[in-house]
Design a protein around this motif. Structure first.
Motif, short mmCIF file in Angstrom:
data_model
loop_
_atom_site.label_atom_id
_atom_site.label_comp_id
_atom_site.label_asym_id
_atom_site.label_seq_id
_atom_site.Cartn_x
_atom_site.Cartn_y
_atom_site.Cartn_z
N GLY A 436 0.80 -1.21 0.00
CA GLY A 436 0.00 0.00 0.00
C GLY A 436 0.84 1.26 0.00
O GLY A 436 0.39 2.31 -0.49
N ARG A 437 2.06 1.19 0.50
CA ARG A 437 2.95 2.36 0.54
C ARG A 437 4.00 2.31 -0.55
O ARG A 437 4.98 3.08 -0.51
N GLY A 438 3.82 1.45 -1.54
CA GLY A 438 4.79 1.37 -2.62
C GLY A 438 6.04 0.58 -2.25
O GLY A 438 7.08 0.71 -2.92
N GLY A 439 5.96 -0.23 -1.22
CA GLY A 439 7.11 -1.04 -0.80
C GLY A 439 6.91 -2.50 -1.13
O GLY A 439 5.98 -2.89 -1.84
N ARG A 440 7.77 -3.33 -0.57
CA ARG A 440 7.66 -4.77 -0.82
C ARG A 440 8.35 -5.54 0.29
O ARG A 440 9.16 -4.98 1.06
N LEU A 441 8.01 -6.83 0.37
CA LEU A 441 8.61 -7.73 1.36
C LEU A 441 9.47 -8.74 0.62
O LEU A 441 9.01 -9.38 -0.32
N GLU A 442 10.72 -8.86 1.06
CA GLU A 442 11.65 -9.82 0.44
C GLU A 442 12.12 -10.83 1.48
O GLU A 442 12.53 -10.44 2.60
N LEU A 443 12.05 -12.10 1.14
CA LEU A 443 12.52 -13.18 2.00
C LEU A 443 13.67 -13.89 1.30
O LEU A 443 13.60 -14.17 0.10
N SER A 444 14.74 -14.18 2.06
CA SER A 444 15.90 -14.85 1.47
C SER A 444 16.59 -15.66 2.56
O SER A 444 16.52 -15.33 3.75
N PRO A 445 17.26 -16.75 2.16
CA PRO A 445 17.97 -17.57 3.16
C PRO A 445 19.24 -16.89 3.66
O PRO A 445 19.82 -16.05 2.99
N VAL A 446 19.65 -17.28 4.87
CA VAL A 446 20.90 -16.81 5.47
C VAL A 446 21.86 -17.98 5.52
O VAL A 446 21.48 -19.09 5.89
N ARG A 447 23.12 -17.74 5.11
CA ARG A 447 24.12 -18.81 5.12
C ARG A 447 24.86 -18.81 6.46
O ARG A 447 25.20 -17.75 6.97
N PRO A 448 25.09 -20.00 7.08
CA PRO A 448 24.78 -21.35 6.57
C PRO A 448 23.32 -21.75 6.78
O PRO A 448 22.82 -22.65 6.14
N HIS A 449 22.63 -21.10 7.73
CA HIS A 449 21.21 -21.42 7.92
C HIS A 449 20.54 -20.20 8.54
O HIS A 449 21.16 -19.37 9.20
N GLY A 450 19.25 -20.12 8.34
CA GLY A 450 18.49 -18.98 8.87
C GLY A 450 17.66 -18.33 7.78
O GLY A 450 17.63 -18.76 6.62
N LEU A 451 16.96 -17.27 8.17
CA LEU A 451 16.06 -16.57 7.25
C LEU A 451 16.23 -15.06 7.44
O LEU A 451 16.39 -14.58 8.57
N ARG A 452 16.21 -14.35 6.33
CA ARG A 452 16.28 -12.88 6.37
C ARG A 452 15.01 -12.32 5.73
O ARG A 452 14.67 -12.65 4.59
N ALA A 453 14.30 -11.48 6.47
CA ALA A 453 13.10 -10.80 5.98
C ALA A 453 13.40 -9.31 5.87
O ALA A 453 13.81 -8.68 6.85
N ARG A 454 13.21 -8.77 4.67
CA ARG A 454 13.52 -7.35 4.42
C ARG A 454 12.24 -6.63 4.01
O ARG A 454 11.59 -6.99 3.03
N ALA A 455 11.90 -5.59 4.78
CA ALA A 455 10.76 -4.73 4.47
C ALA A 455 11.29 -3.45 3.83
O ALA A 455 11.94 -2.65 4.50
N LEU A 456 11.05 -3.26 2.54
CA LEU A 456 11.55 -2.10 1.81
C LEU A 456 10.43 -1.09 1.63
O LEU A 456 9.33 -1.43 1.18
N LEU A 457 10.72 0.16 1.98
CA LEU A 457 9.76 1.25 1.86
C LEU A 457 10.43 2.43 1.19
O LEU A 457 11.63 2.66 1.37
N PRO A 458 9.69 3.21 0.38
CA PRO A 458 10.28 4.42 -0.20
C PRO A 458 10.76 5.36 0.90
O PRO A 458 10.08 5.56 1.91
N GLY A 459 11.96 5.91 0.71
CA GLY A 459 12.51 6.84 1.68
C GLY A 459 12.06 8.26 1.41
O GLY A 459 11.63 8.62 0.30
N VAL A 460 12.14 9.11 2.42
CA VAL A 460 11.82 10.53 2.31
C VAL A 460 13.06 11.30 2.72
O VAL A 460 13.61 11.05 3.80
N PRO A 461 13.55 12.26 1.90
CA PRO A 461 14.73 13.05 2.27
C PRO A 461 14.49 13.75 3.62
O PRO A 461 13.40 14.26 3.89
N THR A 462 15.53 13.77 4.45
CA THR A 462 15.39 14.37 5.77
C THR A 462 15.08 15.84 5.73
O THR A 462 14.54 16.41 6.65
N CYS A 463 15.41 16.51 4.56
CA CYS A 463 15.13 17.93 4.42
C CYS A 463 13.73 18.17 3.87
O CYS A 463 13.34 19.30 3.62
#
Length: 467
Positions: A436-463
């Protein structure tokens, strides 16, 4: 689309106007040049006739007087010679001995007429030379050379071109206005249809699309309104079914829990296991109802944001990550999991703090629940290009590539020894909130084992005004 259609129409109109204007400009220049040549040819014929009479009578006074009056009146020089190249009259400072004049005299004495080549243009300046033999038939009695100024003819061509170009400009303006009107007539209904399709795709209530434009588009709008009404009604009924079912089940669920709790004191010790199973299932059912409501709300919110910019929403993602870490760290410690955070801010993301906190809760809850005791979970918040990325990574058993591809499917849960908990809706809710905010969810494996979940959202300049 409107710009592209207008561009095509304007290019076509420009080519059509140019196809009309360019030949007209060339014709006006050629016509004025021809007028100059004809006028000067007539003057040459007259002086050639006077030279022929002078050669017959031996009296050149009339020729000389006429030549001087011509030069005084028109400012154009004349040279008239006899058959032996002798200068009879020279006016305007032009001499028979001049090389250019001499060549023309030779040609005229050979009974050759010399007229300038080429068409005049508005920028043409200087003089053009004309030559004609005097005499009758093949008998040449002299030569006449005329030096004509092209300034007046060039000025006439300039005025004619100005009129043609002004007319061309008016036609071009008219073509532009017609192109804009025609484009608006055709494209405006398409824009309204596009907005209506966007609302329909987002699951929002349908607004009737006004018919307009060509008959085909009006018929399309009528058909779309009819279809959209049916689809919207079906989607609304489905949404109400989910929401009403969840709400209506809360009261029976609450009453059932009260009755089960009231039976606790009347049950023998042998029924403790059964009682625990019943309360566990009640907990799961209540959680499922909550998650279904959360998913329905997230989908509806994502639909609203799909047809609006949502530009007024922003929050400090790093501060939100630190806040959620402080809330979840005791929970992780009780579960035997080591939770750390790496969030340096401020990092402004284009979403509300509540939405990002809900996504973080889902990812941390899954990681603590499935990573297992003694696992390490890292909550981080970083900037990558134009995006703010909130990451939850663990060193637990993780998921296979096939399981990762199904992880965001509703009600899907990974098969693990000892059974699985949860409703299988958490990642689906997080995905809808991010989308809904123009982002996405990415799931990927971690070596040697594990899971990484990344929530990507559009950034807003601090200014940009975030605080």
């Amino acid at each position: 689309m409107r710009t592209r259609v207008q561009a095509v129409l304007l290019v076509f109109g420009t080519l059509a106007v140019a196809a009309f204007a360019v030949p007209l400009l060339l014709f006006t220049a050629s016509d004025r040049t021809q007028q100059l040549v004809l006028a000067r040819s007539a003057d040459l014929d007259r002086f050639a006739s006077l030279m022929n009479q002078a050669a017959a009578t031996g009296d050149t006074s009339g020729l000389k007087a006429e030549a001087h009056r011509y030069t005084q009146l028109y400012g154009e020089a004349l040279v008239v010679t006899d058959a032996r190249r002798g200068a009879v009259v020279q006016t305007g400072g032009m001499l028979a001995a001049d090389p250019a004049v001499s060549r023309l005299v030779d040609a005229a004495l050979r009974n050759q007429t010399a007229h300038p080549k080429g068409t005049l243009r508005p920028w043409s300046r200087g003089n053009r030379m004309f030559a004609e033999p005097a005499g009758t038939g093949t008998q040449v009695t002299g030569a006449v050379v005329l030096r004509a100024s092209v300034g007046t003819a060039a000025d006439d061509i300039t005025r004619r071109w100005a009129v043609v170009l002004a007319g061309t400009a008016l036609v071009a303006v008219a073509c532009t206005a017609l192109a804009r009107a025609a484009t608006r007539w055709v494209v405006s209904p398409l824009r309204r249809l596009d907005r209506a399709v966007g609302r329909l795709a987002a699951g929002l209530p349908h607004e009737q699309t006004s018919a307009g434009g060509p008959p085909e588009l009006r018929q399309l709008a009528i058909g779309f309104n009819r279809m959209a009404g049916i689809v919207t009604a079906a989607l609304e009924q489905q949404r109400r079914l989910v929401a009403d079912t969840s709400h209506q089940m809360r009261n029976p669920m609450a009453a059932l829990r009260l009755r089960v709790d009231a039976l606790r004191s009347h049950l023998p010790a042998s029924a403790d296991r059964t009682y625990a199973g019943v309360t566990t299932e009640l907990d799961r059912l209540e959680t499922l109802l909550d998650d279904m409501l959360a998913l329905a709300t997230a989908e509806h919110r994502a639909g609203e944001l799909a047809v609006s910019d949502g530009a007024d929403a922003y929050c400090d993602a790093a501060e939100t990550a630190r806040t959620q870490y402080r809330r979840w760290e005791p929970v992780a410690r009780r579960a035997g999991v080591h939770l750390t955070t790496e969030a340096a801010g401020p990092l402004t993301a284009a979403c509300t703090q509540g939405e990002l906190a809900q996504v973080t809760d889902i990812l941390l809850d899954n990681a603590i629940k499935y990573a297992g005791p003694d696992a390490t979970i890292v909550l981080s918040c970083t900037a990558e290009g134009d995006h703010v990325v909130l990451t939850v990574a663990d060193d637990g058993p993780g998921l296979t590539q096939e399981e990762i591809s199904q992880a965001t499917t509703r009600f899907w849960r990974a098969a693990r020894p000892g059974g699985t908990t949860g409703t299988g809706l958490g990642l689906a809710i997080a995905e809808q909130l991010l989308a809904g905010r123009g982002g996405r969810l990415e799931l990927s494996p971690v070596r040697p084992h594990g899971l990484r979940a990344r929530a990507l959202l559009p950034g807003v300049p601090t200014c940009g005004g975030a605080s």
